[in-house]
Design an enzyme around this catalytic site. Structure first.
Site, PDB file in Angstrom:
ATOM      1  CG  HIS A 103     -15.888  15.296  -3.459  1.00 23.48           C
ATOM      2  ND1 HIS A 103     -15.252  16.193  -2.641  1.00 23.48           N
ATOM      3  CD2 HIS A 103     -15.457  15.533  -4.707  1.00 23.48           C
ATOM      4  CE1 HIS A 103     -14.471  16.948  -3.385  1.00 23.48           C
ATOM      5  NE2 HIS A 103     -14.572  16.578  -4.638  1.00 23.48           N
TER       6      HIS A 103
ATOM      7  CG  ASP B  97     -15.753  13.131 -12.444  1.00 23.95           C
ATOM      8  OD1 ASP B  97     -15.577  14.018 -13.277  1.00 23.95           O
ATOM      9  OD2 ASP B  97     -14.951  12.878 -11.532  1.00 23.95           O
TER      10      ASP B  97
HETATM   11  N1  CMC Z   1     -18.562   3.267  -4.029  1.00 22.07           N
HETATM   12  C1  CMC Z   1     -18.608   2.460  -2.945  1.00 22.07           C
HETATM   13  N2  CMC Z   1     -18.057   2.774  -1.765  1.00 22.07           N
HETATM   14  C2  CMC Z   1     -17.418   3.933  -1.658  1.00 22.07           C
HETATM   15  C3  CMC Z   1     -17.319   4.839  -2.742  1.00 22.07           C
HETATM   16  C4  CMC Z   1     -17.918   4.468  -3.973  1.00 22.07           C
HETATM   17  N3  CMC Z   1     -17.849   5.286  -5.024  1.00 22.07           N
HETATM   18  N4  CMC Z   1     -16.608   5.935  -2.372  1.00 22.07           N
HETATM   19  C5  CMC Z   1     -16.278   5.722  -1.083  1.00 22.07           C
HETATM   20  N5  CMC Z   1     -16.761   4.525  -0.647  1.00 22.07           N
HETATM   21  C6  CMC Z   1     -16.648   3.978   0.705  1.00 22.07           C
HETATM   22  C7  CMC Z   1     -15.252   3.467   1.005  1.00 22.07           C
HETATM   23  O1  CMC Z   1     -15.143   2.107   0.654  1.00 22.07           O
HETATM   24  C8  CMC Z   1     -15.140   3.740   2.481  1.00 22.07           C
HETATM   25  O2  CMC Z   1     -15.898   2.727   3.128  1.00 22.07           O
HETATM   26  P1  CMC Z   1     -15.439   2.186   4.595  1.00 22.07           P
HETATM   27  O3  CMC Z   1     -15.566   3.359   5.532  1.00 22.07           O
HETATM   28  O4  CMC Z   1     -16.378   1.067   4.896  1.00 22.07           O
HETATM   29  O5  CMC Z   1     -14.012   1.727   4.438  1.00 22.07           O
HETATM   30  C9  CMC Z   1     -15.906   5.045   2.675  1.00 22.07           C
HETATM   31  O6  CMC Z   1     -16.862   5.076   1.611  1.00 22.07           O
HETATM   32  C10 CMC Z   1     -15.025   6.294   2.629  1.00 22.07           C
HETATM   33  O7  CMC Z   1     -14.318   6.274   1.382  1.00 22.07           O
HETATM   34  P2  CMC Z   1     -12.813   6.698   1.186  1.00 22.07           P
HETATM   35  O8  CMC Z   1     -12.273   5.991  -0.007  1.00 22.07           O
HETATM   36  O9  CMC Z   1     -12.079   6.537   2.491  1.00 22.07           O
HETATM   37  O10 CMC Z   1     -12.969   8.242   0.908  1.00 22.07           O
HETATM   38  P3  CMC Z   1     -11.924   9.181   0.229  1.00 22.07           P
HETATM   39  O11 CMC Z   1     -12.240  10.568   0.667  1.00 22.07           O
HETATM   40  O12 CMC Z   1     -10.529   8.684   0.494  1.00 22.07           O
HETATM   41  O13 CMC Z   1     -12.188   9.001  -1.340  1.00 22.07           O
HETATM   42  C11 CMC Z   1     -13.140   9.244  -3.494  1.00 22.07           C
HETATM   43  C12 CMC Z   1     -12.958   9.873  -2.102  1.00 22.07           C
HETATM   44  C13 CMC Z   1     -13.791  10.288  -4.390  1.00 22.07           C
HETATM   45  C14 CMC Z   1     -11.778   8.893  -4.073  1.00 22.07           C
HETATM   46  C15 CMC Z   1     -14.035   7.999  -3.364  1.00 22.07           C
HETATM   47  O14 CMC Z   1     -15.308   8.356  -2.907  1.00 22.07           O
HETATM   48  C16 CMC Z   1     -14.159   7.215  -4.683  1.00 22.07           C
HETATM   49  O15 CMC Z   1     -13.329   6.362  -4.961  1.00 22.07           O
HETATM   50  N6  CMC Z   1     -15.190   7.513  -5.535  1.00 22.07           N
HETATM   51  C17 CMC Z   1     -15.309   6.886  -6.824  1.00 22.07           C
HETATM   52  C18 CMC Z   1     -14.417   7.588  -7.831  1.00 22.07           C
HETATM   53  C19 CMC Z   1     -14.925   8.964  -8.208  1.00 22.07           C
HETATM   54  O16 CMC Z   1     -16.100   9.150  -8.520  1.00 22.07           O
HETATM   55  N7  CMC Z   1     -14.003   9.950  -8.238  1.00 22.07           N
HETATM   56  C20 CMC Z   1     -14.331  11.334  -8.617  1.00 22.07           C
HETATM   57  C21 CMC Z   1     -14.193  12.259  -7.456  1.00 22.07           C
HETATM   58  S1  CMC Z   1     -14.941  13.879  -7.731  1.00 22.07           S
HETATM   59  C22 CMC Z   1     -14.151  14.671  -9.015  1.00 22.07           C
HETATM   60  C23 CMC Z   1     -12.691  14.492  -9.140  1.00 22.07           C
HETATM   61  O17 CMC Z   1     -11.924  14.565  -8.199  1.00 22.07           O
HETATM   62  O18 CMC Z   1     -12.269  14.279 -10.248  1.00 22.07           O
END
Ligand code: CMC
Length: 393
Positions: free
Chosen positions: A271, A328
Site C-alpha cells: 500500500h 483487497d
Molecule cells: N508484490 C511484489 N512486490 C511488490 C508489491 C507486490 N504486491 N507491491 C510492491 N512491491 C515492491 C515493488 O516492486 C517495489 O520494489 P523495489 O523497491 O525493489 O523496486 C517496492 O515493493 C515498493 O513498491 P512500489 O510499487 O514503489 O509502491 P507504490 O506505493 O508505488 O505502490 C501498490 C503501491 C499498492 C500499487 C503496490 O504495492 C502494488 O502494486 N500492490 C499490488 C496491487 C494491489 O494490491 N493494489 C491494491 C492497493 S490497496 C486498495 C486500493 O487502492 O484499491
C-alpha cells in the site's frame, strides 16, 4: 517559470486540505470524520456512514429518516437507460458499463451541468447518484446474464435493496440471509473513503474543472478499475484460483512475486500509505472467517490466502519493503461467499466508495479549490525545424 518539484505518483505531495478522512499509515489508523473505522464497521449502517462522510456528522434519527426517504425517491433509473444496457455485449465488464452509465446520468439530468445551481439542486444531484448507483450496478450484472432487471424495492434498506436487485428473480420470492446483508454492510463501510487515493484524486481533479458530479464520479470509477487500485480485488481472487489450480504451492508464487524479471506481483499486498498494516484488512480477515463459518462455507481459497499471507509476512523481501495484505486481499473471499461473481468485485468497491467520492467532490467544490493542473519537467527535444516527408528517414 520558477522551480518545479518533481514527485511522480504524488508520493509526497499534499494536493488539498481535507476534513473528511484521517489516515496514519505508520500506525495503521483510519478514521472517518474522527470516528475509528473499527467502531463504524461494527456498529453503523452504510447509509449512516454515507451521511457522516457527506454532511460531516452522524445523523440524528430524523435526519437519517429524511435522508433515506429522499434517496428512495430516486432509486429508479430512466426507462431509456435500459436500452443502453441492452446494447452492450453480454460479456461486457460491468465496470465499463457502470462508468458509462454514471456519466450518462448527466444527459438525463442537465441541471447537474450548471456549477452555479442552488445548494438544494446540488444536493439533489448527490441524492440521485446515491440512489441510482445500486440500481445501475445490479443491472449491469443482470444484463451480463441477460436476466430480467429487477426494479428497486424501496421498503428494503440500501444494502438489502441492492442484493435484491442483484439476485432476485421475478419468478421467485426473494429471501436473503441477514448474515449476507450484515457482511455487505460492513464491507461497504470499510470501502467508503480513503482520503486522496487514485480514484478520489481523479474525482477531485475532474470536478475542479467544474465538470458535473456524474462525469467526475464516472472518471473515479474508471480510475478504480485498474488492478493496482480497486481492480486488485478481482485480481486477488483470480490469483488465488490460479494458485489453487496449480496445486496450491504458495512458495512458488511468492518467489515469482519477488523476481524482478517477472511482472507478477502478489495482488492484495502493499500500500502506498500503510507501512505496518491496513486496518481494513484486519477487520476483513476476521469478517471472512465469521462469514464463511456462519454460512457454512468451506472455501479452499481462504486457506491459500492465509498460507500466502504467512509466507509473505515472514519473507525478507516483503518485510523490508513493508508489504502487508491490504483491503483487497480478503474482501473477494467474502464477496464470493455472498454469491457475488468476481467481475462484480470492483463494482462492489465502487458502491462502497461512492459516499467518499461525493464527500470529497463536495468539499472540493464548496472550498472553491482552483483547477487541478500539475506541472512537469520537460525531457523532450529542445527545438527542431519541420522536415518535409520526402526528406525524412
Ligand atoms: N508484490 C511484489 N512486490 C511488490 C508489491 C507486490 N504486491 N507491491 C510492491 N512491491 C515492491 C515493488 O516492486 C517495489 O520494489 P523495489 O523497491 O525493489 O523496486 C517496492 O515493493 C515498493 O513498491 P512500489 O510499487 O514503489 O509502491 P507504490 O506505493 O508505488 O505502490 C501498490 C503501491 C499498492 C500499487 C503496490 O504495492 C502494488 O502494486 N500492490 C499490488 C496491487 C494491489 O494490491 N493494489 C491494491 C492497493 S490497496 C486498495 C486500493 O487502492 O484499491
Amino acid at each position: 517559470t520558477g522551480y518545479i518539484t518533481l514527485d511522480t505518483g504524488y508520493k509526497n505531495t499534499g494536493a488539498t486540505m481535507s476534513a473528511i478522512t484521517f489516515l496514519d499509515g505508520e500506525e495503521g489508523i483510519l478514521r472517518y470524520r474522527g470516528y475509528p473505522i473499527e467502531q463504524l464497521a461494527e456498529k453503523a449502517s452504510f447509509i449512516e456512514v454515507a451521511y457522516l462522510l457527506i454532511y460531516g456528522d452522524l445523523p440524528t434519527q430524523d435526519q437519517l429518516d429524511e435522508f433515506i426517504s429522499s434517496i428512495t425517491k430516486h432509486t429508479l433509473v430512466h426507462e431509456d437507460m435500459k436500452q443502453f444496457f441492452e446494447a452492450y455485449p453480454a460479456q461486457a465488464h460491468p465496470m465499463g458499463v457502470l462508468s458509462a452509465m454514471v456519466c450518462s446520468l448527466s444527459t438525463f439530468y442537465p441541471e447537474s451541468l450548471d456549477p452555479n445551481r442552488s445548494a438544494e439542486k446540488k444536493n439533489r444531484t448527490i441524492l440521485r447518484l446515491l440512489a441510482k448507483l445500486p440500481t445501475l450496478a445490479a443491472w449491469s450484472y443482470k444484463n451480463s446474464m441477460r436476466h430480467p432487471f429487477m426494479y428497486p424495492k424501496n421498503e428494503y434498506d440500501y444494502v438489502k435493496n441492492f442484493l435484491y436487485m442483484m439476485f432476485a428473480m421475478p419468478t421467485e420470492d426473494y429471501k436473503v440471509d441477514p448474515v449476507v446483508v450484515d457482511a455487505l454492510n460492513k464491507l461497504l463501510i470499510l470501502h467508503a473513503d480513503h482520503e486522496q487515493n487514485c480514484s478520489t484524486s481523479t474525482v477531485r481533479i475532474v470536478g475542479s474543472s467544474q465538470a458535473n458530479l456524474y462525469a467526475s464520479i464516472s472518471a473515479g470509477i474508471s480510475a478504480l478499475w485498474g488492478p493496482l487500485h480497486g481492480g486488485a480485488n478481482q485480481a486477488v481472487i483470480e490469483m488465488l484460483e490460479k494458485i489453487h489450480n496449480d496445486g496450491g504451492d504458495v512458495d512458488k508464487w511468492v518467489l515469482k512475486a519477488k523476481d524482478k524479471d517477472d511482472p507478477f506481483r502478489l495482488m492484495g499486498f502493499g500500500h502506498r500509505v500503510y507501512k505496518n498494516f491496513d486496518p481494513r484488512a484486519t477487520i476483513i480477515k476476521k469478517a471472512a472467517d465469521d462469514v464463511l463459518e456462519k454460512l457454512k462455507i468451506d472455501d479452499p481459497l481462504l486457506d491459500i490466502a492465509k498460507k500466502l499471507e504467512k509466507v509473505a509476512l515472514e519473507d525478507d523481501y516483503f518485510k523490508s519493503r513493508n508489504l502487508y495484505p491490504n483491503v483487497d486481499f480478503y474482501s473477494g473471499i467474502i464477496y464470493k461467499a455472498l454469491g457475488i461473481p468476481s467481475e462484480m468485485f470492483t463494482v462492489m468497491f465502487a458502491l462502497g466508495r461512492l459516499p467518499g467520492w461525493i464527500a470529497q467532490w463536495k468539499e472540493m467544490s464548496e472550498g472553491g479549490e482552483p483547477i487541478g493542473r500539475p506541472r512537469q519537467v520537460y525531457t523532450g527535444e529542445i527545438t527542431r525545424d519541420y522536415v518535409p516527408i520526402t526528406k525524412r528517414g
